[in-house]
Write a protein that holds these residues in place. Structure first.
Motif, PDB file in Angstrom:
ATOM      1  N   VAL A  28      -7.697   2.080  -4.763  1.00  0.00           N
ATOM      2  CA  VAL A  28      -8.231   0.747  -5.068  1.00  0.00           C
ATOM      3  C   VAL A  28      -9.061   0.878  -6.334  1.00  0.00           C
ATOM      4  O   VAL A  28      -9.932   1.752  -6.426  1.00  0.00           O
ATOM      5  CB  VAL A  28      -9.102   0.199  -3.922  1.00  0.00           C
ATOM      6  N   ASP A  29      -8.784   0.025  -7.301  1.00  0.00           N
ATOM      7  CA  ASP A  29      -9.581  -0.003  -8.525  1.00  0.00           C
ATOM      8  C   ASP A  29      -9.337  -1.334  -9.217  1.00  0.00           C
ATOM      9  O   ASP A  29      -8.692  -2.223  -8.652  1.00  0.00           O
ATOM     10  CB  ASP A  29      -9.247   1.180  -9.437  1.00  0.00           C
ATOM     11  N   TYR A  42     -18.588  -0.485  -1.720  1.00  0.00           N
ATOM     12  CA  TYR A  42     -18.155   0.778  -2.310  1.00  0.00           C
ATOM     13  C   TYR A  42     -19.398   1.438  -2.876  1.00  0.00           C
ATOM     14  O   TYR A  42     -19.884   1.080  -3.940  1.00  0.00           O
ATOM     15  CB  TYR A  42     -17.117   0.572  -3.418  1.00  0.00           C
ATOM     16  N   GLU A  59     -16.859  -3.948  -6.646  1.00  0.00           N
ATOM     17  CA  GLU A  59     -16.953  -4.978  -5.623  1.00  0.00           C
ATOM     18  C   GLU A  59     -16.150  -6.189  -6.072  1.00  0.00           C
ATOM     19  O   GLU A  59     -15.793  -6.321  -7.238  1.00  0.00           O
ATOM     20  CB  GLU A  59     -18.411  -5.374  -5.381  1.00  0.00           C
ATOM     21  N   LEU A 113      -5.206  -3.000  -4.834  1.00  0.00           N
ATOM     22  CA  LEU A 113      -4.817  -1.868  -3.990  1.00  0.00           C
ATOM     23  C   LEU A 113      -3.407  -1.465  -4.388  1.00  0.00           C
ATOM     24  O   LEU A 113      -2.491  -2.290  -4.361  1.00  0.00           O
ATOM     25  CB  LEU A 113      -4.841  -2.248  -2.510  1.00  0.00           C
ATOM     26  N   GLN A 145     -10.209  -6.799  -6.490  1.00  0.00           N
ATOM     27  CA  GLN A 145      -9.672  -5.582  -7.093  1.00  0.00           C
ATOM     28  C   GLN A 145      -8.193  -5.473  -6.709  1.00  0.00           C
ATOM     29  O   GLN A 145      -7.627  -6.373  -6.090  1.00  0.00           O
ATOM     30  CB  GLN A 145     -10.449  -4.353  -6.625  1.00  0.00           C
ATOM     31  N   HIS A 199     -10.180  -7.649  -1.597  1.00  0.00           N
ATOM     32  CA  HIS A 199     -11.574  -8.001  -1.846  1.00  0.00           C
ATOM     33  C   HIS A 199     -12.441  -6.848  -1.350  1.00  0.00           C
ATOM     34  O   HIS A 199     -12.511  -6.591  -0.147  1.00  0.00           O
ATOM     35  CB  HIS A 199     -11.951  -9.301  -1.128  1.00  0.00           C
ATOM     36  N   VAL A 200     -13.059  -6.132  -2.272  1.00  0.00           N
ATOM     37  CA  VAL A 200     -13.920  -5.001  -1.923  1.00  0.00           C
ATOM     38  C   VAL A 200     -15.291  -5.539  -1.540  1.00  0.00           C
ATOM     39  O   VAL A 200     -15.935  -6.233  -2.326  1.00  0.00           O
ATOM     40  CB  VAL A 200     -14.038  -3.999  -3.090  1.00  0.00           C
TER      41      VAL A 200
END
Length: 115
Positions: A75-76, A107, A4, A9, A7, A103-104
């Motif tokens: 995404v990580d 997940y 979250e 992309l 992150q 911005h996650v």
């Protein structure tokens, strides 16, 4: 795994006919990312596009339909993306890689199933 907040992309733009050894490059990339414990990866097949040679590839022209555009998205954490970049670069003979800050918000795996 909790992923979250801020992150990275990564998008890998390649052609459908690009290969890594004897395997389609997009498949090799996804398998490598899975083995390395990335949060997930998605392959998107385009219906039309062009690259550095300005040749249009489209599903409407049979002659160019064998090399449609493909995007591998993942995404990580910025650290994991940065660490894997040299391996991805070694696997690619052409194409483009882009990075964006994202911005996650959510997940999580579904408790009943996980893809």
């Amino acid at each position: 795994m909790k992923l979250e907040g801020e992150q990275t992309l990564m998008r890998v733009f390649i052609g459908e006919s690009d290969r890594w050894k004897s395997q389609p490059l997009h498949e090799a990339l996804v398998e490598m990312l899975r083995r390395e414990g990335f949060a997930g990866a998605t392959v998107i097949k385009g219906i039309m596009g062009f690259g550095c040679h300005s040749v249009t590839h489209t599903d409407k022209l049979l002659r160019f339909s064998a090399d449609l555009p493909v995007i591998v998205e993942v995404v990580d954490t910025p650290e994991k993306i940065k660490a894997i970049m040299p391996r991805i670069d070694d696997m690619m003979s052409g194409g483009m890689v882009t990075l964006e800050n994202v911005h996650v918000i959510r997940y999580r795996k579904n408790e009943n199933s996980c893809s």
